[in-house]
Design an enzyme around this catalytic site. Structure first.
Site, PDB file in Angstrom:
ATOM      1  N   LYS A  65       0.803  -1.233   0.000  1.00 60.31           N
ATOM      2  CA  LYS A  65       0.000   0.000   0.000  1.00 60.31           C
ATOM      3  C   LYS A  65       0.836   1.285   0.000  1.00 60.31           C
ATOM      4  CE  LYS A  65      -3.991  -2.247   2.199  1.00 60.31           C
ATOM      5  NZ  LYS A  65      -4.624  -2.498   3.523  1.00 60.31           N
ATOM      6  N   TYR A 188      -6.101  -4.416  -7.504  1.00 56.42           N
ATOM      7  CA  TYR A 188      -5.605  -4.242  -6.137  1.00 56.42           C
ATOM      8  C   TYR A 188      -5.151  -5.593  -5.567  1.00 56.42           C
ATOM      9  CZ  TYR A 188      -6.068  -4.191  -1.069  1.00 56.42           C
ATOM     10  OH  TYR A 188      -5.847  -4.388   0.276  1.00 56.42           O
ATOM     11  N   TYR A 240      -2.686   0.444  11.415  1.00 57.08           N
ATOM     12  CA  TYR A 240      -4.138   0.390  11.626  1.00 57.08           C
ATOM     13  C   TYR A 240      -4.543   0.847  13.020  1.00 57.08           C
ATOM     14  CZ  TYR A 240      -3.417  -2.807   7.703  1.00 57.08           C
ATOM     15  OH  TYR A 240      -3.022  -3.375   6.551  1.00 57.08           O
ATOM     16  N   VAL A 258      -0.908  -9.077   5.885  1.00 58.52           N
ATOM     17  CA  VAL A 258      -1.474 -10.315   6.470  1.00 58.52           C
ATOM     18  C   VAL A 258      -0.680 -11.563   6.133  1.00 58.52           C
ATOM     19  CG1 VAL A 258      -3.910  -9.816   6.880  1.00 58.52           C
ATOM     20  CG2 VAL A 258      -3.161 -10.430   4.581  1.00 58.52           C
TER      21      VAL A 258
HETATM   22  N1  GLN Z   1      -4.939  -8.323   0.285  1.00 61.45           N
HETATM   23  C1  GLN Z   1      -5.298  -8.172   1.641  1.00 61.45           C
HETATM   24  C2  GLN Z   1      -6.708  -7.649   1.758  1.00 61.45           C
HETATM   25  O1  GLN Z   1      -7.074  -6.809   1.019  1.00 61.45           O
HETATM   26  C3  GLN Z   1      -4.361  -7.234   2.321  1.00 61.45           C
HETATM   27  C4  GLN Z   1      -4.709  -6.961   3.760  1.00 61.45           C
HETATM   28  C5  GLN Z   1      -3.526  -6.880   4.682  1.00 61.45           C
HETATM   29  O2  GLN Z   1      -2.422  -7.287   4.358  1.00 61.45           O
HETATM   30  N2  GLN Z   1      -3.733  -6.384   5.870  1.00 61.45           N
HETATM   31  O3  GLN Z   1      -7.488  -8.117   2.552  1.00 61.45           O
END
Ligand code: GLN
Length: 415
Positions: A65, A188, A240, A258
């Site tokens: 991101k 995305y 976050y 994640v």
């Molecule tokens: N591709 C994952 C999502 O959109 C990315 C989220 C993450 O890494 N926190 O849910």
């Protein structure tokens, strides 16, 4: 000699305690080997230290991101991107469905809804494939190596991307972008499925921390202004709903994903990355967080730790007899920025008007930032106005264009 830094990384990894669960909402991520553990550190000159399972590849996920945000900023400028995506910490989880009630923008580009809106800003007139390629090549420039999509991760995530689809429709309904929400979520999701290892991530983070220049390839990827904007947003929103805790406790602008990675960039110093798939309830790698906590504590890496106060910028002031009276010679030292240039001006103020020469020796100065340059030149200009001939020794050329205001230059002692 074996590098003590790699041994230190190894020791930090060995000292972590695992806990939490591997992400399972993306089925393919649930297949990850939860025992994998690696860390890397990239320095400002592009040296990369790594330890643990350094060959492990994993999808970049939300750690993409900041870099996609950088590409959007580079393409449109900060103001135009701000019209679409804010920079306020949301205090919500990464996949929360919220738009700012007053202007219908996503709060920031680090949560999914803002990242989806940001993705749509990249080549907005282009096709999905063109946009994907721009993102892939843009992130590759940050890594200094050509990255590829992990197709299995992409396929697995897109099949269950109902939440992200709903976020994309929400942004679309608020006029956040004009493209097909489905296409944007596909793009995305491909962005999140780019495959990396800890070395790639450390170099990517250092590129932001180095003001936008990849320290390994030495190529400029984004402007210094964009890099600063991205690190600022990472500082406030990268972790976050744990961002406040992270900033006070660890103090390194960071972003987690994640897949189990965490990246951090300390301006001018290091790019860091850790990989360990088990996550805490917020979605951060459990061991990744511990590693960053130790880095911050043991390597003095909290962004807001006060640096040692500037050394005396004026190393010596000497007087020598000349036919025009006693010449004053100021020898300066160290890097000059506002606080050190202020010390110089304070000494200049003590020079009484007259026609004896004032000499400035910069042979021990390592750098001038633009503010310090302006301050010192203004001081010299005023001394000359008071009647003093100005002499300058700058053998390394640290003071570019030493113009005293009306195009006149000081007399060179080193010419
Ligand atoms: N591709 C994952 C999502 O959109 C990315 C989220 C993450 O890494 N926190 O849910």
């Amino acid at each position: 000699m074996r590098s003590p830094i790699e041994d230190y990384l190894q020791e930090v990894l060995a000292g972590t305690e695992d806990g939490g669960e591997v992400a399972s909402y993306i089925p393919e991520l649930a297949q990850a080997d939860p025992e994998r553990l690696a860390a890397a550190l990239c320095t400002a000159d592009g040296t990369v230290y790594a330890a643990g399972d350094t060959a492990a590849r994993f999808s970049i996920q939300s750690m993409s991101k900041p870099f996609a945000y950088a590409l959007a900023l580079e393409e449109h400028g900060i103001d135009r991107v701000l019209q679409k995506v804010g920079v306020e910490p949301s205090g919500d989880s990464f996949n929360s469905a919220s738009l700012d009630p007053s202007d219908q923008r996503p709060d920031n580009p680090m949560i999914n809804i803002g990242a989806i809106a940001t993705h749509a800003l990249i080549l907005p007139e282009g096709s999905r494939d063109e946009r994907d390629e721009r993102v892939r090549l843009g992130l590759s420039a940050f890594a200094g190596r050509e990255l590829a999509v992990e197709e299995a991760v992409y396929a697995s995530e897109i099949e269950t991307a109902f939440r992200n689809l709903s976020l994309a429709y929400l942004v679309r309904s608020a006029d956040g972008f004009g493209q097909d929400p489905h296409e944007i979520v596909e793009g995305y999701t491909r962005q999140c499925a780019l495959s990396v290892d800890v070395r790639d991530l450390a170099v990517m983070a250092m590129t932001l921390a180095a003001g936008g220049v990849n320290p390994v390839t030495t190529k400029r990827v984004v402007s210094a202004e964009v890099a600063q904007q991205v690190l600022s947003v990472m500082t406030m929103c990268g972790m976050y709903d744990a961002a406040g805790d992270w900033m006070t406790h660890v103090g390194i602008p960071a972003k987690s994903g994640v897949s189990g990675g965490v990246i951090g960039g300390l301006p001018g110093q290091v790019g860091l990355s850790v990989f360990s798939p088990r996550l805490d309830r917020v979605g951060h790698s459990v061991r990744g967080v511990q590693v960053f906590e130790r880095f911050s504590r043991e390597m003095g890496m909290h962004l807001l730790t006060s640096p040692p106060l500037s050394v005396d910028a004026v190393r010596s002031i000497t007087r020598t007899e000349t036919d025009r009276g006693q010449q004053r010679s100021f020898a300066l030292q160290g890097p000059l920025r506002f606080s050190s240039a202020e010390q110089v001006l304070r000494q200049f103020e003590r020079v009484t008007p007259g026609d004896f020469p004032v000499a400035l020796d910069l042979s021990r100065v390592t750098s001038f930032d633009p503010v310090a340059r302006r301050m010192v030149l203004e001081g010299l200009r005023r001394l000359r106005e008071d009647g003093h001939p100005i002499l300058l020794a700058d053998p390394k050329g640290v003071l570019p264009e030493p113009d005293l205001g009306d195009g006149s230059l000081p007399e060179r002692l080193d010419a």
